[in-house]
Enzyme design. Structure first.
Site, PDB file in Angstrom:
ATOM      1  N   HIS A 151      -7.962 -12.906   9.838  1.00  0.00           N
ATOM      2  CA  HIS A 151      -7.462 -11.946   8.704  1.00  0.00           C
ATOM      3  C   HIS A 151      -5.763 -12.029   8.559  1.00  0.00           C
ATOM      4  O   HIS A 151      -5.282 -11.548   9.350  1.00  0.00           O
ATOM      5  CB  HIS A 151      -7.822 -10.153   8.938  1.00  0.00           C
ATOM      6  CG  HIS A 151      -7.377  -9.508   7.742  1.00  0.00           C
ATOM      7  ND1 HIS A 151      -8.258  -8.917   6.937  1.00  0.00           N
ATOM      8  CD2 HIS A 151      -6.284  -9.301   7.372  1.00  0.00           C
ATOM      9  CE1 HIS A 151      -7.737  -8.281   6.195  1.00  0.00           C
ATOM     10  NE2 HIS A 151      -6.412  -8.368   6.509  1.00  0.00           N
ATOM     11  N   HIS A 181      -2.324 -13.221   5.706  1.00  0.00           N
ATOM     12  CA  HIS A 181      -1.943 -13.117   4.423  1.00  0.00           C
ATOM     13  C   HIS A 181      -0.742 -14.277   4.454  1.00  0.00           C
ATOM     14  O   HIS A 181       0.418 -14.100   4.805  1.00  0.00           O
ATOM     15  CB  HIS A 181      -1.055 -11.858   3.704  1.00  0.00           C
ATOM     16  CG  HIS A 181      -2.238 -10.672   3.748  1.00  0.00           C
ATOM     17  ND1 HIS A 181      -2.704 -10.483   2.521  1.00  0.00           N
ATOM     18  CD2 HIS A 181      -2.984  -9.909   4.724  1.00  0.00           C
ATOM     19  CE1 HIS A 181      -3.775  -9.449   2.686  1.00  0.00           C
ATOM     20  NE2 HIS A 181      -3.814  -9.250   4.089  1.00  0.00           N
ATOM     21  N   GLN A 227      -4.882  -7.373  -4.620  1.00  0.00           N
ATOM     22  CA  GLN A 227      -4.248  -6.577  -3.994  1.00  0.00           C
ATOM     23  C   GLN A 227      -3.785  -5.198  -4.719  1.00  0.00           C
ATOM     24  O   GLN A 227      -3.600  -4.149  -3.928  1.00  0.00           O
ATOM     25  CB  GLN A 227      -2.667  -7.164  -3.833  1.00  0.00           C
ATOM     26  CG  GLN A 227      -1.645  -6.446  -3.125  1.00  0.00           C
ATOM     27  CD  GLN A 227      -1.910  -6.034  -1.809  1.00  0.00           C
ATOM     28  OE1 GLN A 227      -1.453  -6.849  -0.862  1.00  0.00           O
ATOM     29  NE2 GLN A 227      -2.265  -4.693  -1.387  1.00  0.00           N
ATOM     30  N   HIS A 254     -10.639  -5.460   2.411  1.00  0.00           N
ATOM     31  CA  HIS A 254      -9.740  -4.741   3.010  1.00  0.00           C
ATOM     32  C   HIS A 254     -10.681  -3.366   2.795  1.00  0.00           C
ATOM     33  O   HIS A 254     -10.670  -2.793   1.666  1.00  0.00           O
ATOM     34  CB  HIS A 254      -8.662  -4.485   2.274  1.00  0.00           C
ATOM     35  CG  HIS A 254      -7.415  -5.638   2.733  1.00  0.00           C
ATOM     36  ND1 HIS A 254      -7.834  -7.182   2.390  1.00  0.00           N
ATOM     37  CD2 HIS A 254      -6.397  -5.612   3.141  1.00  0.00           C
ATOM     38  CE1 HIS A 254      -6.874  -7.884   2.936  1.00  0.00           C
ATOM     39  NE2 HIS A 254      -6.024  -6.894   3.557  1.00  0.00           N
ATOM     40  N   GLU A 286      -8.614   1.036   4.643  1.00  0.00           N
ATOM     41  CA  GLU A 286      -7.457   1.024   5.524  1.00  0.00           C
ATOM     42  C   GLU A 286      -6.400   2.110   5.227  1.00  0.00           C
ATOM     43  O   GLU A 286      -5.591   2.099   4.394  1.00  0.00           O
ATOM     44  CB  GLU A 286      -6.679  -0.180   4.994  1.00  0.00           C
ATOM     45  CG  GLU A 286      -5.294  -0.535   6.100  1.00  0.00           C
ATOM     46  CD  GLU A 286      -4.446  -1.704   5.407  1.00  0.00           C
ATOM     47  OE1 GLU A 286      -4.905  -2.360   4.704  1.00  0.00           O
ATOM     48  OE2 GLU A 286      -3.480  -2.062   6.462  1.00  0.00           O
ATOM     49  N   ASP A 332      -2.984 -10.468  10.519  1.00  0.00           N
ATOM     50  CA  ASP A 332      -2.970  -9.637   9.399  1.00  0.00           C
ATOM     51  C   ASP A 332      -1.576 -10.343   8.721  1.00  0.00           C
ATOM     52  O   ASP A 332      -1.782 -10.797   7.603  1.00  0.00           O
ATOM     53  CB  ASP A 332      -2.807  -8.337   9.630  1.00  0.00           C
ATOM     54  CG  ASP A 332      -3.118  -7.460   8.216  1.00  0.00           C
ATOM     55  OD1 ASP A 332      -3.135  -8.149   7.037  1.00  0.00           O
ATOM     56  OD2 ASP A 332      -3.204  -6.316   7.982  1.00  0.00           O
ATOM     57  N   TRP A 366       4.954  -5.950   5.133  1.00  0.00           N
ATOM     58  CA  TRP A 366       4.416  -5.096   5.897  1.00  0.00           C
ATOM     59  C   TRP A 366       4.493  -5.001   7.111  1.00  0.00           C
ATOM     60  O   TRP A 366       4.483  -4.038   8.028  1.00  0.00           O
ATOM     61  CB  TRP A 366       2.666  -5.118   5.578  1.00  0.00           C
ATOM     62  CG  TRP A 366       2.277  -4.951   4.336  1.00  0.00           C
ATOM     63  CD1 TRP A 366       1.844  -3.859   3.689  1.00  0.00           C
ATOM     64  CD2 TRP A 366       2.138  -5.966   3.201  1.00  0.00           C
ATOM     65  NE1 TRP A 366       1.807  -4.037   2.451  1.00  0.00           N
ATOM     66  CE2 TRP A 366       1.653  -5.230   2.144  1.00  0.00           C
ATOM     67  CE3 TRP A 366       2.585  -7.265   3.132  1.00  0.00           C
ATOM     68  CZ2 TRP A 366       1.432  -5.960   0.842  1.00  0.00           C
ATOM     69  CZ3 TRP A 366       2.294  -8.021   2.071  1.00  0.00           C
ATOM     70  CH2 TRP A 366       1.814  -7.317   0.918  1.00  0.00           C
TER      71      TRP A 366
HETATM   72 FE   FE2 Z   1      -4.648  -7.541   5.425  1.00  0.00          FE
END
Ligand code: FE2
Length: 432
Positions: free
Chosen positions: A59, A61, A154, A212, A215, A311, A317
């Site tokens: 996982h 990005h 997203q 996702h 979350e 991630d 993030w």
């Molecule tokens: Fe993610």
């Protein structure tokens, strides 16, 4: 005497076998046994160290990685400010900039023995620059890293007006997996609908689906229940993944006990992202402050396949991370209190064999016939590797050493006392 491309002598394997030689030829492992009597183009003496299959990050990005501070930093540290910040950056993205950052990250990954990455790619930009860039990167890195792409809406599959059309376009452009983000849709009902649409698309096209899912810190979020239901309804067992599942941390225990059994029935694949969950979740709590990672020990105990993902690395993030899956597993071990020997070893599996299964990697493992892909760690076993975040002494892809590092040694300014990994070695003390 026969001759191979590479032999690594005197290794310890993750299952505890020691004093073993691993011979590679033509890109495959051809023998794993003691005392292989052969020559090789290159011979490495492992001196008893751990030889493990490569790390897998299930996982990630890659379109946002290494963009930290562009256009500004996330001040609140929340998921929602991260999404808002990414939206500010999106109009300024270029294919070249995404490719450059992604390739830089892949180099970092290889040096850490991370040779397979499943990356989500945002499709909520009608230009689909991220898709174009990462499809190109997937091709550029294929000789040394397996990159699998997930079409990720997203801003919400239904909430963002062009997301569904863009997601289908991304799949047509060669993206491998269907993504989604049900907890970001406008209502719980819209979220459930988005789960059904994503799963139907995956079933129609014969693809995997990775959402996702939940979350959030909302104990009433129920999208994983819908994902388990749709997985079973559409025959997607083993091909559907719930990523994050953070709301399960906050759920009522009775409900969770029913849910976990439903997930096991559907063979839903589970992914926690410990570094991100522990920093993004619980942000609105005072004290006690929730950890936000899903129920990893309970999911594992129910027989579900659980993996840990990285991630994010240096993006809107998360401003930390170094492509080190041992750091990811180390955090997962701590947050989940997975401290027994058995549970600790399971955390190593959660960044190697378990995500390889979710990914669908062919020929993964250290056995004759598997791809000659592995990492030699400066540790004697998986638990020691986790504890020391062991150096990757050699990273091998298709029988070729593609990264090397020296053992960790500190030269103390005290005569005759260099500190090596040996000094940190765990030796059980005899009782009495
Ligand atoms: Fe993610």
């Amino acid at each position: 005497m026969s001759s191979f491309d590479l032999i690594v002598r005197n290794v310890t394997l993750t299952d505890g076998r020691s004093g073993v030689d691993v011979a590679c030829d033509g890109g495959r492992i051809v023998a794993v046994e003691r005392g292989i009597a052969a020559e090789a183009g290159r011979v490495i003496d492992a001196e008893g160290r751990l030889l493990a299959p490569p790390f897998v990050d299930i996982h990630f990005h890659m379109d946002s990685t290494l963009s930290l501070g562009n256009p500004r930093l996330n001040e609140s540290g929340t998921l929602l400010e991260g999404i808002a910040l990414w939206s500010e950056l999106k109009p300024h993205l270029t294919v070249d900039a995404i490719v450059e950052r992604a390739l830089r990250y892949c180099d970092l990954a290889v040096s850490q023995g991370l040779l397979a990455v499943r990356s989500h790619v945002d499709v909520c930009d009608d230009r689909l620059l991220g898709v174009e860039a990462l499809v190109e990167v997937r091709h550029k890195v294929k000789d040394y890293l397996d990159l699998q792409l997930v079409a990720f809406p997203q801003d919400g599959l239904l909430r963002s007006p062009t997301a569904l059309a863009n997601l289908k376009r991304a799949l047509d452009m060669g993206v491998d997996v269907v993504g989604g983000i049900p907890h970001f849709e406008r209502t719980m009902a819209e979220g459930a609908k988005s789960v059904a649409i994503s799963c139907e698309l995956a079933a129609e096209r014969g693809l995997r689906v990775d959402l996702h899912c939940d979350e959030s810190d909302d104990p009433l979020s129920r999208h994983i229940e819908t994902l388990a239901f749709e997985t079973q309804r559409l025959g997607l067992q083993g091909r559907a993944t719930g990523s994050h599942l953070a709301s399960m941390h906050s759920m009522d225990n009775y409900y969770a006990s029913k849910l976990i059994a439903l997930m096991a029935e559907a063979d839903v694949q589970c992914v926690a992202n410990p570094l991100i969950n522990i920093t993004l979740q619980g942000r609105l709590d005072t004290y006690p402050k929730r950890r936000g990672m899903t129920r990893v020990p309970e999911l594992m105990a129910a027989g579900l396949n659980v993996a840990f993902g990285h991630d994010c690395v240096m993006d809107p993030w998360y401003s930390f991370g170094s492509a080190d899956m041992l750091e990811v597993a180390h955090m997962g071990l701590h947050v989940g209190q997975l401290t027994s020997r058995k549970a600790s070893a399971a955390c190593f599996d959660a960044v190697t064999a378990n995500p390889a299964k979710i990914f669908g990697l062919e020929g993964y493992g250290v056995a004759p016939g598997c791809h000659a892909d592995f990492v030699l760690l400066d540790a004697r076993d998986p638990i020691e590797a986790l504890r020391l975040k062991a150096n990757r002494l050699a990273v091998v892809r298709r029988g070729r050493v593609i990264a090397e590092a020296a053992p960790r040694v500190s030269h103390l300014a005290i005569a005759g006392r260099p500190q090596t990994v040996e000094a940190w070695r765990y030796a059980p003390v005899a009782a009495g």
